[in-house]
Design an enzyme around this catalytic site. Structure first.
Site, mmCIF file in Angstrom:
data_model
loop_
_atom_site.group_PDB
_atom_site.id
_atom_site.type_symbol
_atom_site.label_atom_id
_atom_site.label_comp_id
_atom_site.label_asym_id
_atom_site.label_seq_id
_atom_site.Cartn_x
_atom_site.Cartn_y
_atom_site.Cartn_z
ATOM 1 N N GLU A 30 0.805 -1.228 0.000
ATOM 2 C CA GLU A 30 0.000 0.000 0.000
ATOM 3 C C GLU A 30 0.841 1.282 0.000
ATOM 4 O OE1 GLU A 30 -3.919 -1.511 2.431
ATOM 5 O OE2 GLU A 30 -2.169 -1.031 3.623
HETATM 6 C C1 TNX Z 1 -4.424 -4.032 4.866
HETATM 7 S S1 TNX Z 1 -2.817 -6.357 4.344
HETATM 8 C C2 TNX Z 1 -3.119 -3.817 5.302
HETATM 9 C C3 TNX Z 1 -2.892 -3.453 6.693
HETATM 10 C C4 TNX Z 1 -4.169 -3.370 7.475
HETATM 11 C C5 TNX Z 1 -5.071 -4.501 7.083
HETATM 12 C C6 TNX Z 1 -6.318 -4.597 7.903
HETATM 13 C C7 TNX Z 1 -1.753 -5.338 4.167
HETATM 14 C C8 TNX Z 1 -0.536 -5.812 3.553
HETATM 15 N N1 TNX Z 1 -2.005 -4.076 4.549
HETATM 16 O O1 TNX Z 1 -2.185 -2.235 6.750
HETATM 17 O O2 TNX Z 1 -3.865 -3.439 8.831
HETATM 18 O O3 TNX Z 1 -5.407 -4.335 5.735
HETATM 19 O O4 TNX Z 1 -7.043 -5.734 7.601
#
Ligand code: TNX
Length: 531
Positions: free
Chosen positions: A343
């Site tokens: 992300e």
């Molecule tokens: C997505 S999964 C994220 C996390 C959040 C999570 C909550 C991922 C690699 N990144 O930053 O905590 O969703 O479900």
């Protein structure tokens, strides 16, 4: 060891155990649950050959015998004795000798079925004793976890009335489908203490999980001591950090080493994660020089994602990253170091590749193998870099190309294996962005057919991540992990042909009396016939 027995809880256990303490006969114990069978185990063993005429009775004379000269085997024997002594009331001495005339539980290195490999074991039960054979201490330990589940649930009760229990006769030959069976715990959104982490390790080790990935840094908090950047923890992990400002705390290096050692004694390897180049607000709000404009952003305690980025074209960024990797690698005996990479919406695609191409060699420089969330494959990393898939779909071109090049993949599809998703619309804890995940959903998929072009050979294993935006206590962790964690553990260990929901939910239901005695705060899913 669980360290949170309150008086009320002890009374509750005593009440549960009472019918067993009073007439402490095998018949009394058997009356509470049907006798155990060799196949009543999670994860399902590869091969079981029951022999009804050859059950073994554990008695006051039983000894635990281990391969002479193997300190590691003796250590596994001592752990087994410590597990069994409180409930059986028997002395169970651990003897590193070649033979004894006594009824025995023998833990032996070597001499087993060829198929068991480095992590499997063979378990034989005859009237004379139980013999667990393995090629490694990890295999022996896995065998003792199976033996524990073959004993009545009351083995988990802390009463001291000498009791004779029966182990069902026959042979188990068992070994994992995938080398990597992981769990992840997020310490950044809400910090979890050493006691909470080690309590979770105890639970994971019962289901043959062999990696625990710790998500140590994120926008809301920095949770690992770094001597060259000391304010990361005192400020970045200090008072007021975490979601809603309610999750402060951090691991000192001594704490981290204690967690590593505790896990290693249970054959679980710790994988530390430093998430970058996004998810870095805690570091950047602590040290202004980590921002391109030299201005520290305010600390964040909300649960938004995708807004932070390290400054990609500033050399100081790489001094910072190298300091962190060097210090963390030095206290991490395991092979992997996870560098996040998810992300990174505030980093351009070109900058993301630039960053990864600078940072991946640093992980190698300090002797570690890099892993990262699946976005890391956009940087075309070397083939020893492991991708952790967290998508909800069944296609991912970058991942399929990487698998074709030879990169290995850990499967954590968010709509199947994310333990922080709610079970149903009424679940008090958790999130629901990837969907609601009931027990049958967590169990109902195959790691080797989930993503097109990422087949069995590309898969290192599976992992069940637990993000902590909504989770504060050990009770919260347990409620989300149980009973879905054992489902993911079975997908990682057991053969694809043994996959069977009806069998799984029956075996899961049989775990409940154990969890009650261990005070595990599990979700009593209506899909499972709980004993
Ligand atoms: C997505 S999964 C994220 C996390 C959040 C999570 C909550 C991922 C690699 N990144 O930053 O905590 O969703 O479900």
């Amino acid at each position: 060891m669980r360290r949170r027995h309150t008086t009320t809880r002890l009374l509750a256990i005593a009440a549960l155990a009472l019918p067993l303490i009073l007439p402490a006969t095998p018949a009394a114990a058997a009356a509470t649950a049907p006798p155990r069978q060799l196949s009543d185990v999670i994860p399902a063993p590869v091969e079981t050959r029951p022999d009804a005429h050859n059950a073994f009775r554990i008695s006051p004379l039983t000894v635990i015998r281990t391969t002479p000269g193997s300190a590691a085997a003796w250590h596994v024997g001592r752990q087994l004795a410590e597990t069994m002594r409180p409930a059986t009331g028997h002395p169970l001495p651990v003897l590193p000798v070649r033979s004894t005339p006594l009824p025995e539980i023998a833990l032996l290195i070597g001499g087993a079925d060829d198929r068991i490999g480095q992590q499997g074991y063979q378990l034989d039960v005859t009237r004379r004793g139980v013999t667990i054979r393995a090629n490694t201490p990890a295999g022996l330990f896995a065998g003792t976890q199976t033996l524990r589940q073959l004993l009545p649930a009351e083995i988990e009760a802390p009463h001291r009335q000498p009791t004779t229990w029966t182990v069902p006769g026959g042979r188990i030959v068992d070994y994992p489908r995938f080398a990597y069976r992981g769990a992840m715990l997020d310490l950044a959104r809400h910090f979890h203490t050493v006691d909470e982490i080690t309590a979770y390790v105890d639970l994971l080790s019962q289901y043959k999980i062999n990696y625990l990935h710790l998500h140590l840094t994120d926008d809301q908090g920095w949770r690992i001591q770094v001597d060259s950047w000391p304010r990361l923890t005192t400020v970045g992990g200090g008072p007021g950090t975490g979601v809603d400002g309610t999750g402060p705390g951090y691991l000192t290096k001594a704490d981290y080493k204690a967690v590593v050692a505790y896990a290693a004694a249970r054959h679980i390897t710790i994988i530390p994660e430093i998430d970058m180049p996004g998810h870095t607000n805690a570091a950047q709000s602590t040290y202004p020089e980590l921002n391109c404009d030299g201005v520290a952003p305010p600390p964040r305690t909300d649960i938004a994602v995708g807004y932070s980025s390290l400054c990609i074209n500033d050399e100081l960024t790489y001094r910072f990253v190298e300091d962190v990797i060097r210090e963390l690698a030095a206290i991490t005996p395991g092979p992997f170091l996870h560098i996040g990479g998810d992300e990174a919406h505030a980093t351009t695609d070109e900058d993301y590749r630039t960053f990864m191409n600078r940072v991946l060699p640093l992980v190698a420089k300090y002797g570690k193998r890099a892993s990262g969330w699946n976005e890391i494959m956009q940087a075309d990393p070397p083939t020893d870099v492991v991708a952790q898939f967290w998508g909800t779909g069944t296609t991912n071109a970058d991942l399929a190309e990487a698998a074709a090049r030879g990169n290995k993949v850990i499967m954590s599809p968010a709509n199947k294996s994310y333990l922080d998703m709610k079970y149903d619309a009424t679940t008090r804890l958790g999130l629901r962005w990837a969907g609601l995940i009931e027990v049958s959903d967590a169990y109902g998929w195959d790691p080797a057919t989930r993503v097109t072009g990422v087949g069995e050979n590309a898969i290192l294993g599976v992992e069940a991540p637990l993000w902590s935006e909504t989770l504060r206590s050990l009770d919260d962790i347990e409620y989300m992990a149980f009973p879905r964690l054992p489902a993911i553990a079975e997908l990682g260990w057991s053969t694809a042909v043994s996959h069977d929901w009806e069998s799984f939910r029956t075996r899961l239901g049989e775990q409940a009396p154990r969890w009650r005695l261990q005070q595990v705060n599990f979700y009593p899913s209506p899909q499972v016939p709980w004993l």
